[in-house]
Design a protein around this motif. Structure first.
Motif, PDB file in Angstrom:
ATOM      1  N   ILE A  63      -6.959   9.409  -8.882  1.00 26.80           N
ATOM      2  CA  ILE A  63      -5.872  10.340  -8.594  1.00 26.80           C
ATOM      3  C   ILE A  63      -5.229  10.008  -7.259  1.00 26.80           C
ATOM      4  O   ILE A  63      -4.003   9.973  -7.129  1.00 26.80           O
ATOM      5  CB  ILE A  63      -6.383  11.789  -8.626  1.00 26.80           C
ATOM      6  N   VAL A  64      -6.054   9.746  -6.255  1.00 26.58           N
ATOM      7  CA  VAL A  64      -5.538   9.441  -4.924  1.00 26.58           C
ATOM      8  C   VAL A  64      -4.702   8.155  -4.954  1.00 26.58           C
ATOM      9  O   VAL A  64      -3.618   8.107  -4.373  1.00 26.58           O
ATOM     10  CB  VAL A  64      -6.692   9.336  -3.902  1.00 26.58           C
ATOM     11  N   VAL A  65      -5.185   7.140  -5.635  1.00 28.62           N
ATOM     12  CA  VAL A  65      -4.440   5.880  -5.721  1.00 28.62           C
ATOM     13  C   VAL A  65      -3.110   6.101  -6.441  1.00 28.62           C
ATOM     14  O   VAL A  65      -2.061   5.626  -5.988  1.00 28.62           O
ATOM     15  CB  VAL A  65      -5.287   4.792  -6.413  1.00 28.62           C
ATOM     16  N   ALA A  66      -3.131   6.837  -7.539  1.00 27.30           N
ATOM     17  CA  ALA A  66      -1.897   7.102  -8.279  1.00 27.30           C
ATOM     18  C   ALA A  66      -0.916   7.909  -7.432  1.00 27.30           C
ATOM     19  O   ALA A  66       0.286   7.614  -7.413  1.00 27.30           O
ATOM     20  CB  ALA A  66      -2.209   7.847  -9.578  1.00 27.30           C
ATOM     21  N   CYS A  67      -1.423   8.898  -6.708  1.00 23.05           N
ATOM     22  CA  CYS A  67      -0.545   9.712  -5.867  1.00 23.05           C
ATOM     23  C   CYS A  67      -0.006   8.905  -4.692  1.00 23.05           C
ATOM     24  O   CYS A  67       1.146   9.082  -4.293  1.00 23.05           O
ATOM     25  CB  CYS A  67      -1.281  10.953  -5.371  1.00 23.05           C
ATOM     26  N   ALA A  94       3.862   8.426  -3.734  1.00 22.07           N
ATOM     27  CA  ALA A  94       4.417   8.677  -2.396  1.00 22.07           C
ATOM     28  C   ALA A  94       5.122   7.443  -1.856  1.00 22.07           C
ATOM     29  O   ALA A  94       6.198   7.545  -1.255  1.00 22.07           O
ATOM     30  CB  ALA A  94       3.304   9.110  -1.441  1.00 22.07           C
ATOM     31  N   GLU A  95       4.524   6.280  -2.065  1.00 17.52           N
ATOM     32  CA  GLU A  95       5.149   5.046  -1.593  1.00 17.52           C
ATOM     33  C   GLU A  95       6.438   4.782  -2.357  1.00 17.52           C
ATOM     34  O   GLU A  95       7.447   4.392  -1.757  1.00 17.52           O
ATOM     35  CB  GLU A  95       4.169   3.880  -1.720  1.00 17.52           C
ATOM     36  N   ASP A  96       6.438   5.007  -3.677  1.00 18.00           N
ATOM     37  CA  ASP A  96       7.652   4.819  -4.475  1.00 18.00           C
ATOM     38  C   ASP A  96       8.733   5.791  -4.050  1.00 18.00           C
ATOM     39  O   ASP A  96       9.913   5.438  -3.998  1.00 18.00           O
ATOM     40  CB  ASP A  96       7.364   5.007  -5.957  1.00 18.00           C
ATOM     41  N   ALA A  97       8.361   7.009  -3.729  1.00 15.92           N
ATOM     42  CA  ALA A  97       9.335   8.021  -3.282  1.00 15.92           C
ATOM     43  C   ALA A  97       9.987   7.560  -1.968  1.00 15.92           C
ATOM     44  O   ALA A  97      11.195   7.734  -1.786  1.00 15.92           O
ATOM     45  CB  ALA A  97       8.665   9.365  -3.108  1.00 15.92           C
ATOM     46  N   GLY A  98       9.210   6.985  -1.089  1.00 16.21           N
ATOM     47  CA  GLY A  98       9.767   6.483   0.170  1.00 16.21           C
ATOM     48  C   GLY A  98      10.705   5.330  -0.047  1.00 16.21           C
ATOM     49  O   GLY A  98      11.749   5.228   0.594  1.00 16.21           O
ATOM     50  N   ASP A  99      10.357   4.462  -1.002  1.00 16.46           N
ATOM     51  CA  ASP A  99      11.232   3.335  -1.321  1.00 16.46           C
ATOM     52  C   ASP A  99      12.547   3.848  -1.902  1.00 16.46           C
ATOM     53  O   ASP A  99      13.614   3.323  -1.591  1.00 16.46           O
ATOM     54  CB  ASP A  99      10.567   2.396  -2.334  1.00 16.46           C
ATOM     55  N   ALA A 100      12.481   4.878  -2.728  1.00 21.13           N
ATOM     56  CA  ALA A 100      13.705   5.439  -3.318  1.00 21.13           C
ATOM     57  C   ALA A 100      14.594   6.058  -2.232  1.00 21.13           C
ATOM     58  O   ALA A 100      15.810   5.964  -2.289  1.00 21.13           O
ATOM     59  CB  ALA A 100      13.344   6.485  -4.386  1.00 21.13           C
TER      60      ALA A 100
END
Length: 84
Positions: free
Chosen positions: A67-71, A75-81
């Motif tokens: 779960i932590v890895v997926a989250c 979070a990293e993808d959200a920052g890239d967006a």
């Protein structure tokens, strides 16, 4: 207990888990945004280890790690967006 009832109970629990995970995502994103604003990396290995270590060794701990890895990926993808 009858197999159909067992599966229905599992499905009910899965629905609850999915709802909790969905509620966790905005908090994960807010934490990532706060880290970025403070100039800190999103990935904090010590925090991830501490979180997983709250649970006894076994399948629950392994699930929490997943779960932590997926989250973190979310979070990293959200920052890239946001950077686009």
């Amino acid at each position: 207990m009858e197999l159909g009832k067992i599966r229905a109970d599992i499905d009910h629990l899965d629905d609850q888990i999915a709802a909790l995970l969905a509620a966790r995502l905005p908090l994960v994103r807010a934490a990532a945004d706060a880290k970025r604003a403070a100039g800190r990396p999103v990935y904090d290995p010590a925090r991830e280890i501490a979180l997983a270590d709250r649970f006894p060794a076994g399948p629950v701990r392994e699930a929490m790690r997943g779960i932590v890895v997926a989250c973190r990926g979310y979070a990293e993808d959200a920052g890239d967006a946001d950077a686009r």
